[in-house]
Design an enzyme around this catalytic site. Structure first.
Site, PDB file in Angstrom:
ATOM      1  N   GLY A 166       0.804  -1.216   0.000  1.00 28.12           N
ATOM      2  CA  GLY A 166       0.000   0.000   0.000  1.00 28.12           C
ATOM      3  C   GLY A 166       0.837   1.266   0.000  1.00 28.12           C
ATOM      4  NE  ARG A 217      -5.791 -10.504   0.370  1.00 27.99           N
ATOM      5  CZ  ARG A 217      -6.603 -11.409   0.911  1.00 27.99           C
ATOM      6  NH1 ARG A 217      -6.487 -12.681   0.553  1.00 27.99           N
ATOM      7  NH2 ARG A 217      -7.508 -11.064   1.795  1.00 27.99           N
ATOM      8  NE  ARG A 218      -0.527  -7.966  -6.111  1.00 23.77           N
ATOM      9  CZ  ARG A 218      -1.308  -7.204  -5.361  1.00 23.77           C
ATOM     10  NH1 ARG A 218      -2.128  -7.769  -4.485  1.00 23.77           N
ATOM     11  NH2 ARG A 218      -1.267  -5.886  -5.455  1.00 23.77           N
ATOM     12  CG  LEU A 244      -3.263  -5.332   6.623  1.00 23.02           C
ATOM     13  CD1 LEU A 244      -3.858  -6.483   7.417  1.00 23.02           C
ATOM     14  CD2 LEU A 244      -3.026  -5.742   5.176  1.00 23.02           C
ATOM     15  N   GLY A 245      -5.487  -1.881   4.773  1.00 27.98           N
ATOM     16  CA  GLY A 245      -6.663  -1.061   4.531  1.00 27.98           C
ATOM     17  C   GLY A 245      -7.081  -1.154   3.080  1.00 27.98           C
ATOM     18  CE1 TYR A 251     -11.387   3.793   5.562  1.00 29.12           C
ATOM     19  CE2 TYR A 251     -11.099   5.848   6.776  1.00 29.12           C
ATOM     20  CZ  TYR A 251     -10.560   4.756   6.120  1.00 29.12           C
ATOM     21  OH  TYR A 251      -9.200   4.619   6.037  1.00 29.12           O
ATOM     22  CE  LYS A 308      -9.127   2.423   8.464  1.00 29.08           C
ATOM     23  NZ  LYS A 308      -8.137   1.334   8.261  1.00 29.08           N
ATOM     24  CG  LEU A 355      -2.840   8.783   3.789  1.00 28.28           C
ATOM     25  CD1 LEU A 355      -3.055   7.277   3.761  1.00 28.28           C
ATOM     26  CD2 LEU A 355      -1.572   9.117   4.565  1.00 28.28           C
ATOM     27  NE  ARG A 357      -7.608   4.586  -2.638  1.00 26.83           N
ATOM     28  CZ  ARG A 357      -7.322   4.185  -1.395  1.00 26.83           C
ATOM     29  NH1 ARG A 357      -7.372   5.061  -0.396  1.00 26.83           N
ATOM     30  NH2 ARG A 357      -6.999   2.933  -1.148  1.00 26.83           N
TER      31      ARG A 357
END
Length: 220
Positions: free
Chosen positions: A13, A37-38, A73-74, A125, A129, A152, A160
């Site tokens: 991320g 995951r990868r 993570l998010g 959201y 959190k 961010l 986004r």
């Protein structure tokens, strides 16, 4: 203390990829375990990349015997598709990681949350959190550090629109974010990563909360 082992979740991320570079280049760590995951496609002598099934993290309990845990993570509702799937990634996975790490003797847990985290918020959201923070605070670590960045800035893998628009406003009119509005000032993902790394090297026992302006001060 030299010779530490770090574990990072969310290394692909915006914050995590920057934090991984800090950890790999840091003299304090001899080993950095990245649960993914990868494959992230990085070859480094300190890096121990572990591809795991996040729905069955208890099957990999031995890898959580580390000193410092960094959780970045998010996801977004666009990627997760449903609120339940988003909750699993943003809350269930970090809590499971924290519990496993605590049971294996990890000393520090450093978590990326959100500026408006509030378990009683009507906004999904922010409520999510807030609930995450509540859960993490109940897990025993020598040090728990929760980072609450504002908007961010940085290059993400996905587009986004909302973040791009807000970033454009901040870049063109930074004077809007002074005084009492300083806490809303956008912050670079790399700055958050820097602050997380630096905080992990300090002897700050107990629960420590870092609002966005404090993160900027430490990592800027």
């Amino acid at each position: 203390m030299a010779g530490k082992t770090a574990l990072i979740a969310g290394a692909t991320g915006l914050i995590g990829k920057e934090l991984l570079q800090f950890l790999l280049s840091a003299s304090e760590y001899d080993k950095v375990i990245a649960i993914v995951r990868r494959s992230i496609g990085i070859d480094h002598p300190k890096l121990d990349e572990r591809m795991v099934d996040f729905d069955h993290l208890d099957q990999y309990s031995e890898i959580f015997a580390v000193d410092d845990v960094f959780c970045c993570l998010g996801t977004t509702i666009k990627k997760a598709k449903t609120k339940d799937a988003m909750w699993k990634i943003d809350v269930d996975y970090p809590v499971t990681i924290a519990k496993l790490a605590s049971s294996k003797g990890a000393r520090k847990f450093l978590l990326v949350s959100s500026m408006n985290a509030d378990p009683d918020s009507p906004i999904f959201y922010s409520k999510m959190k807030g609930k995450l923070e509540e859960e993490i605070k109940q897990i025993p670590f020598e040090t728990t550090a929760i980072f609450r960045p504002s908007l961010l800035l940085g290059e993400r893998d996905e587009f986004r629109l909302g973040e791009r628009a807000a970033a454009a406003i901040f870049t063109k009119m930074p004077f809007l974010f002074g005084g009492p509005f300083k806490k809303y000032k956008a912050i670079e993902g790399r700055t958050v990563a820097s602050a997380m790394y630096q905080v992990a090297q300090k002897d700050t026992a107990g629960l420590n909360l870092y609002p966005s302006e404090k993160i900027q001060e430490i990592g800027g």
